[in-house]
Write an enzyme that holds these catalytic residues in place. Sequence first.
Site, mmCIF file in Angstrom:
data_model
loop_
_atom_site.group_PDB
_atom_site.id
_atom_site.type_symbol
_atom_site.label_atom_id
_atom_site.label_comp_id
_atom_site.label_asym_id
_atom_site.label_seq_id
_atom_site.Cartn_x
_atom_site.Cartn_y
_atom_site.Cartn_z
ATOM 1 N N HIS A 206 0.549 -0.919 0.064
ATOM 2 C CA HIS A 206 0.049 -0.196 0.319
ATOM 3 C C HIS A 206 0.880 1.131 0.339
ATOM 4 O O HIS A 206 -0.004 2.337 -0.298
ATOM 5 C CB HIS A 206 -1.126 -0.192 1.346
ATOM 6 N N CYS A 332 0.665 4.885 11.898
ATOM 7 C CA CYS A 332 1.282 3.556 13.095
ATOM 8 C C CYS A 332 1.281 3.889 14.452
ATOM 9 O O CYS A 332 -0.135 3.175 15.396
ATOM 10 C CB CYS A 332 2.290 2.216 12.688
#
Length: 402
Positions: A206, A332
């Site tokens: 991605h 993240c």
Amino acid sequence: MPVYLDHAATTPVTPHALAAFTEQAARGGNPSSLHSAGQRARRALEDARESLAASLGAHPSEVVLTSGGTEADNLAVKGLFWGRRDADPRRTRILCSSIEHHAVMDAVEWLERHEGAEVVWLPCGSDGVTRLEAVRSELEHDPSSIALIAVMWANNEVGALQPIADIAALAAEHGVPVHSDAVQAFGHVPVNFAASGLATMAVSGHKVGAPVGTGALVVRRNAVLTPVQHGGGQQRGLRSGTLDAAGAAAFAAAAADAVARLPEEAARLEALRHRLVDGVLREVPEARLSGPADPAERLPGIAHFTFPGCEGDSLLFLLDMMGVEASTGSACTAGVPRPSHVLLAMGLTEEQARGAQRFSLGWSSGEDDVDALLAVVGRAFQQARQAGMAGHASSIRTASSR
């Protein structure tokens, strides 16, 4: 429509990758099945593996498909550690750069807590580049105790490229395997696994225009890894589980496109980045650019700044309200109220690190996107700084009343 400047977090799926995914998803089939549908899926999967291997500079047998970079990093770090320690119980040390993505850093810390690993955090300079002398010193000190070295190819926050070839060459003199998280680098700068000297390398789909949930760990054929998960024994027994033929096809398509157009796309993004950096520093003279000054030592599409006197989250939300989507750093760890460990390792104070903002460009970025940011960044900074000063004054009043 909002302006998207967070390609380092994820970049939109490319038309070619989407077409490859939908075509294979419509066909269906389990690649492990023996009937015709299963064998068609197996052929599509192996074609994708061969294409991806060519893009990575690897042999197809070295490409272990995963769900993304985090899984690939965990398999590499834990697998190498267990494999090396099983062969020689003295091998308990891990040399790890202090600027790693949490997929590597947290895996290393888990091994330290639960498996008796001894971790040496390798320092970096103020530019975010791991110090080669520190690696050499640790290798010469006691090479027989080292299980592995982990240094990312390019930092995901400030974009600093790391001296991977030099580190791998030093490690090879002592027979120590090196793992590199190349998630941010692959598709944006030249990456060739065969020439790198690495034992393992993680990549993610991605980041180059494939759907989320696709990735790979490239494993040199003489590297010994202990599997992290067990099941049907797929992929040399290193990563069991039913394989996603549609995801693999999409990843292979996106990777091939990214590698084919890499030279011209890198030059285009570098020019856009230069325009963005000059404009931000003109609109906000107080801002400080992070990472290496030399374009050859950084990723072409990442521009990272610290904005003094304001919280990065406040600036992010204000920019979002003004139609610009950016980031304070790694997606993240978004929402976690602590300064970036990368910026602290580079020598910034906690106060400086809290004012971070990352603008990252990708295949769909253009001059209009940069201009849209420059039209609002000065106003957003002033408002964020006023909010920060008001919050600081309020905390002082509260403390003095106790």
